[in-house]
Scaffold this active site. Structure first.
Site, PDB file in Angstrom:
ATOM      1  N   TYR A 195      32.547  34.889  42.442  1.00 35.10           N
ATOM      2  CA  TYR A 195      33.777  34.612  41.424  1.00 35.10           C
ATOM      3  C   TYR A 195      34.367  35.987  41.102  1.00 35.10           C
ATOM      4  CZ  TYR A 195      30.851  36.300  37.530  1.00 35.10           C
ATOM      5  OH  TYR A 195      30.315  36.804  36.719  1.00 35.10           O
ATOM      6  N   CYS A 196      35.553  35.944  40.572  1.00 37.09           N
ATOM      7  CA  CYS A 196      35.897  37.163  39.944  1.00 37.09           C
ATOM      8  C   CYS A 196      36.834  37.028  38.616  1.00 37.09           C
ATOM      9  CB  CYS A 196      37.150  37.788  41.030  1.00 37.09           C
ATOM     10  SG  CYS A 196      38.414  36.881  41.478  1.00 37.09           S
ATOM     11  N   ARG A 197      37.912  37.340  38.479  1.00 39.30           N
ATOM     12  CA  ARG A 197      38.559  37.341  37.197  1.00 39.30           C
ATOM     13  C   ARG A 197      39.499  36.036  37.306  1.00 39.30           C
ATOM     14  NH1 ARG A 197      43.590  38.123  35.535  1.00 39.30           N
ATOM     15  NH2 ARG A 197      44.124  39.519  37.235  1.00 39.30           N
TER      16      ARG A 197
END
Length: 136
Positions: free
Chosen positions: A99-101
């Site tokens: 995941y990221c932002r």
């Protein structure tokens, strides 16, 4: 001499047939490109809660990670994946949840992981929409 010409022609035909077959096989394996799987955040949470062995990979910056992240996540920023993944994630068959932002960097990082030979990469978007608890 006529028999030699026929024999040479037969051998050339056989060689060409075999070579074409080899190219067809190698082309089919190239077309079977490995890919990561995109899953929902609910599916990611279910995997996390299941007890199944996995790594949660946060690919944001260190500043972003330090401000908020998913509990148990490992940080490797997306721009460092190619250099650090193999030393920090040695089991290429391990389930990796990425995941990221917002979901853009996690998709790119997942593609890089797959290109490095990782076989069980699942991308689930961004922490911006994560509803299941975070560490601050």
């Amino acid at each position: 001499m006529r028999n030699n010409t026929k024999l040479t022609a037969a051998l050339l035909s056989l060689t060409m047939f075999t070579a074409c077959g080899a190219n067809a096989d190698s082309n089919s394996s190239v077309s079977e490109k490995a890919e990561y799987i995109q899953i929902t955040q609910a599916e990611a949470k279910s995997i996390i809660d299941s007890g199944e062995e996995h790594i949660i990979l946060d690919v944001r910056t260190e500043e972003e990670f330090n401000s908020v992240h998913i509990e148990g996540a490992v940080l490797i920023p997306d721009y460092e994946i190619a250099d650090r993944a193999e030393s920090e994630l040695p089991d290429k068959d391990m389930l990796i949840l990425v995941y990221c932002r917002s979901g853009n960097r996690s998709k790119r990082a997942s593609e890089v992981l797959v290109s490095l030979g990782y076989t069980n990469v699942k991308e689930f978007g961004g922490i911006n929409t994560w509803e299941y608890g975070i560490v601050q």
